[in-house]
Design a protein around this motif. Structure first.
Motif, PDB file in Angstrom:
ATOM      1  N   UNK A 293       0.825  -1.212   0.000  1.00  8.25           N
ATOM      2  CA  UNK A 293       0.000   0.000   0.000  1.00  8.25           C
ATOM      3  C   UNK A 293       0.855   1.257   0.000  1.00  8.25           C
ATOM      4  N   UNK A 294       0.221   2.333  -0.497  1.00 13.42           N
ATOM      5  CA  UNK A 294       0.822   3.664  -0.479  1.00 13.42           C
ATOM      6  C   UNK A 294       0.159   4.511   0.601  1.00 13.42           C
ATOM      7  N   UNK A 295       0.980   5.377   1.219  1.00 13.01           N
ATOM      8  CA  UNK A 295       0.505   6.303   2.237  1.00 13.01           C
ATOM      9  C   UNK A 295       1.053   7.686   1.915  1.00 13.01           C
ATOM     10  N   UNK A 296       0.241   8.699   2.188  1.00 21.45           N
ATOM     11  CA  UNK A 296       0.651  10.085   1.989  1.00 21.45           C
ATOM     12  C   UNK A 296       1.144  10.612   3.317  1.00 21.45           C
ATOM     13  N   UNK A 297       2.366  11.114   3.341  1.00 17.68           N
ATOM     14  CA  UNK A 297       2.942  11.723   4.540  1.00 17.68           C
ATOM     15  C   UNK A 297       2.771  13.226   4.379  1.00 17.68           C
ATOM     16  N   UNK A 298       1.826  13.781   5.107  1.00 20.37           N
ATOM     17  CA  UNK A 298       1.537  15.206   4.950  1.00 20.37           C
ATOM     18  C   UNK A 298       1.849  15.944   6.243  1.00 20.37           C
ATOM     19  N   UNK A 299       2.078  17.216   6.087  1.00 24.57           N
ATOM     20  CA  UNK A 299       2.455  18.075   7.207  1.00 24.57           C
ATOM     21  C   UNK A 299       1.444  19.201   7.340  1.00 24.57           C
ATOM     22  N   UNK A 300       1.242  19.675   8.567  1.00 26.99           N
ATOM     23  CA  UNK A 300       0.282  20.752   8.814  1.00 26.99           C
ATOM     24  C   UNK A 300       0.570  22.013   8.010  1.00 26.99           C
ATOM     25  N   UNK A 301       1.827  22.382   7.929  1.00 26.90           N
ATOM     26  CA  UNK A 301       2.164  23.665   7.327  1.00 26.90           C
ATOM     27  C   UNK A 301       2.456  23.586   5.835  1.00 26.90           C
TER      28      UNK A 301
END
Length: 157
Positions: free
Chosen positions: A85-93
């Motif tokens: 599986x793929x996951x998106x690593x996102x940040x608040x800013x």
């Protein structure tokens, strides 16, 4: 007026890290257990994007995916081979406005390679070993840090 400048922590530059499920290998129309490069090629084709940066380990890879010809349009994605599986690593800013420098910063500061390193899978065994030894010696084990993201929780189970 003071000429001092406030120093920002490196984490403040990108914000808190969040891990979101994106899709599986079968969602891409590929068979489970497909070659990782075929999986990467299919994933990039879906987003009509390219991999600006790639970090590969035995358990998967991290990529900075961006739109060709458009600077600062990148997002960091993790492919966990054991989960297919793929996951998106996102940040608040900064969610999908990352560039190569942001990617390098995130790798170092947030230790993103821990998601795909072989030693990550042995955390449960280490904790069990500590508990077993502590119980046999009458000592209380030190607290073991727990992963905070949903992805990390699924990695442990």
């Amino acid at each position: 007026m003071s000429h001092r400048h406030r120093r920002y922590s490196k984490r403040e530059l990108l914000g808190s890290l969040h891990v979101d499920y994106v899709m599986s290998v079968t969602d891409l129309g590929l068979a489970a257990g497909s070659n990782r490069w075929d999986v990467l090629r299919a994933f990039l084709a879906v987003g009509e994007a390219r991999a600006e940066r790639l970090v590969e380990e035995d358990n998967g890879f991290l990529i900075l995916q961006s739109i060709p010809g458009r600077p600062n349009t990148g997002g960091i994605y993790l492919y966990a081979e054991n989960l297919q599986s793929f996951f998106w690593l996102r940040f608040d800013l900064k969610e999908d406005t990352l560039n190569a420098d942001d990617f390098q910063l995130a790798l170092r500061v947030y230790r993103l390679t821990a998601f795909i390193e072989e030693k990550r899978t042995s955390a449960r065994r280490k904790r069990q070993h500590w508990q077993k030894n502590a119980n046999s010696k009458g000592r209380v084990p030190r607290a073991v840090a727990q992963p905070s993201s949903d992805f990390a929780m699924s990695q442990r189970n």
